[in-house]
Write a protein that holds these residues in place. Structure first.
Motif, mmCIF file in Angstrom:
data_model
loop_
_atom_site.group_PDB
_atom_site.id
_atom_site.type_symbol
_atom_site.label_atom_id
_atom_site.label_comp_id
_atom_site.label_asym_id
_atom_site.label_seq_id
_atom_site.Cartn_x
_atom_site.Cartn_y
_atom_site.Cartn_z
ATOM 1 N N GLY A 33 0.803 -1.222 0.000
ATOM 2 C CA GLY A 33 0.000 0.000 0.000
ATOM 3 C C GLY A 33 0.829 1.261 0.000
ATOM 4 N N ALA A 34 2.078 1.161 0.447
ATOM 5 C CA ALA A 34 2.944 2.344 0.492
ATOM 6 C C ALA A 34 3.305 2.830 -0.889
ATOM 7 N N TYR A 35 3.473 1.899 -1.837
ATOM 8 C CA TYR A 35 3.898 2.293 -3.186
ATOM 9 C C TYR A 35 2.811 2.096 -4.227
ATOM 10 N N ASP A 36 1.590 1.891 -3.782
ATOM 11 C CA ASP A 36 0.433 1.844 -4.673
ATOM 12 C C ASP A 36 0.186 3.254 -5.229
ATOM 13 N N GLU A 37 0.070 3.371 -6.538
ATOM 14 C CA GLU A 37 -0.147 4.690 -7.149
ATOM 15 C C GLU A 37 -1.435 5.339 -6.651
ATOM 16 N N ASN A 38 -2.366 4.519 -6.178
ATOM 17 C CA ASN A 38 -3.612 5.044 -5.631
ATOM 18 C C ASN A 38 -3.697 4.791 -4.132
ATOM 19 N N GLY A 39 -2.530 4.707 -3.469
ATOM 20 C CA GLY A 39 -2.492 4.524 -2.027
ATOM 21 C C GLY A 39 -3.034 5.739 -1.302
ATOM 22 N N ILE A 40 -3.249 5.598 -0.005
ATOM 23 C CA ILE A 40 -3.915 6.653 0.746
ATOM 24 C C ILE A 40 -3.092 7.947 0.786
ATOM 25 N N VAL A 41 -1.769 7.845 0.925
ATOM 26 C CA VAL A 41 -0.950 9.056 0.926
ATOM 27 C C VAL A 41 -0.922 9.685 -0.461
ATOM 28 N N GLN A 42 -0.821 8.862 -1.494
ATOM 29 C CA GLN A 42 -0.819 9.397 -2.860
ATOM 30 C C GLN A 42 -2.136 10.121 -3.150
ATOM 31 N N GLN A 43 -3.250 9.556 -2.714
ATOM 32 C CA GLN A 43 -4.540 10.233 -2.878
ATOM 33 C C GLN A 43 -4.566 11.559 -2.123
ATOM 34 N N ALA A 44 -4.048 11.547 -0.900
ATOM 35 C CA ALA A 44 -4.050 12.767 -0.085
ATOM 36 C C ALA A 44 -3.196 13.862 -0.723
ATOM 37 N N ILE A 45 -2.047 13.473 -1.263
ATOM 38 C CA ILE A 45 -1.182 14.463 -1.918
ATOM 39 C C ILE A 45 -1.923 15.117 -3.083
ATOM 40 N N ARG A 46 -2.531 14.298 -3.934
ATOM 41 C CA ARG A 46 -3.247 14.861 -5.081
ATOM 42 C C ARG A 46 -4.391 15.766 -4.639
ATOM 43 N N GLN A 47 -5.086 15.368 -3.592
ATOM 44 C CA GLN A 47 -6.211 16.176 -3.116
ATOM 45 C C GLN A 47 -5.733 17.519 -2.580
ATOM 46 N N ILE A 48 -4.643 17.510 -1.822
ATOM 47 C CA ILE A 48 -4.116 18.777 -1.293
ATOM 48 C C ILE A 48 -3.667 19.677 -2.439
ATOM 49 N N LYS A 49 -2.977 19.100 -3.424
ATOM 50 C CA LYS A 49 -2.466 19.901 -4.522
ATOM 51 C C LYS A 49 -3.577 20.439 -5.417
ATOM 52 N N SER A 50 -4.713 19.749 -5.457
ATOM 53 C CA SER A 50 -5.856 20.280 -6.206
ATOM 54 C C SER A 50 -6.533 21.415 -5.451
ATOM 55 N N GLN A 51 -6.313 21.470 -4.143
ATOM 56 C CA GLN A 51 -6.908 22.514 -3.306
ATOM 57 C C GLN A 51 -6.039 23.757 -3.244
#
Length: 323
Positions: free
Chosen positions: A90-108
């Motif tokens: 899950g750490a290196y999953d492209e759609n892992g929880i941290v990866q999702q959070a990063i994209r969400q923050i950057k979209s905000q």
């Protein structure tokens, strides 16, 4: 006629003391850790860390807006997945929880630096920071997984990669991996000096990362050692680290000062969970003045040589400094 020196002349008033103050704590010095959990409608207070929460992505925008309003410039992201496995995939999953959070923050917003903690311990079923072989973490087999984690975090939009696993060669491998993937401009904030400390207990509640067997003493440092810390920091600089973290901070200010004296890069103090929880517990019992103690403690970390402080008190400190 007296011959002693009158040092008290420079302490006569608050204005005088402010005028000659050598060390200033600023909001721009602060990094706020966030624990992002898979699921929805989750905002769980960490029992051992009053005021700190595990939050799901649907609460993240609200959290980021509060941090922006307080002027806090940076967050450090930790992920808590629903499912774990032996290799922490899950750490290196492209759609892992941290990866999702990063994209969400950057979209905000682009006004917040996003630092991604790069480790496997929250994602492995055994709670250790790499691949297990012969009942211990295999250093070299673990490195490619940390590299994959760093690259997917950078692809998601992380501004800084912060590897915390304490594997030998981890900075070199991650730096090369980022460069090969085209992320030459993404800096590495290395947990260069990370002790096997008793102050981490509450964090393991927050990140659900308690080892299921043994401990981390074969890869994290002995708290009794000073010269080893300097060797670790030197290696990471040579391998390409752009920042050096010393963790924990409060009991290791001598190490912060020595690292700062030897290396002309930003030094980061991690004011860890146990340090936070002790102050909170004493404050809730009415034994100390929380504001005064926290500001003194963080100012001391800066005086010791820290340029940046990762702290769970960041929101409180931001409010106090605005008063």
């Amino acid at each position: 006629m007296t011959t002693f020196k009158r040092h008290r002349r420079l302490r006569n008033s608050a204005t005088m003391r402010n005028l000659i103050r050598e060390t200033e704590l600023k909001v721009n010095d602060l990094v706020y850790p966030l624990f992002i959990v898979e699921g929805e409608n989750i905002r769980n207070e960490v029992k051992s860390m009053p005021g700190v929460f595990q939050i799901s992505l649907d609460y993240l925008n609200q959290e980021i807006e509060e941090l922006l309003q307080l002027g806090i410039p940076s967050v450090l992201l930790f992920g808590i997945p629903k499912e774990k496995d032996e290799v922490g995939s899950g750490a290196y999953d492209e759609n892992g929880i941290v990866q999702q959070a990063i994209r969400q923050i950057k979209s905000q917003t682009n006004d917040l630096l996003v630092i991604a903690d790069t480790c496997l311990c929250e994602y492995t079923s055994h709670g250790h920071c790499g691949v297990i072989k012969d009942n211990d973490v295999d250093n070299d087999q673990s490195l490619p997984l940390h590299v994959k984690t760093a690259v997917t975090q950078a692809q998601a939009g992380a501004d800084i990669i912060a590897p915390s696993n304490m594997m030998d060669g981890f900075v070199k491998e991650i730096r090369e991996g980022l460069d090969e993937a085209g992320f030459t401009r993404i800096p590495v904030m290395s947990y260069a000096v990370k002790y096997a400390s008793s102050f981490y207990g509450p964090f393991r509640d927050a990140a659900d990362s308690t080892p299921q067997f043994g401990d981390r003493k074969t890869y994290q440092m002995d708290p009794a050692n000073r010269l080893e810390a300097l060797r670790e920091a030197k290696s990471d600089i040579e391998e390409g680290a752009d920042f050096l973290i010393v963790k924990p901070a409060l009991s290791y200010m001598d190490i912060i000062r020595e690292v700062k004296n030897q290396h002309p890069v930003p030094v980061v103090a991690y004011n860890v969970s146990g340090e936070y929880s002790m102050v909170k517990a004493a404050s809730l019992n009415g034994w100390i003045d929380e504001k005064a103690v926290v500001l003194e403690k963080l100012t001391s970390m800066k005086r010791a040589g820290a340029d940046i402080i990762i702290t769970y008190f960041a929101k409180d400190v931001a409010r106090w400094l605005q008063q």
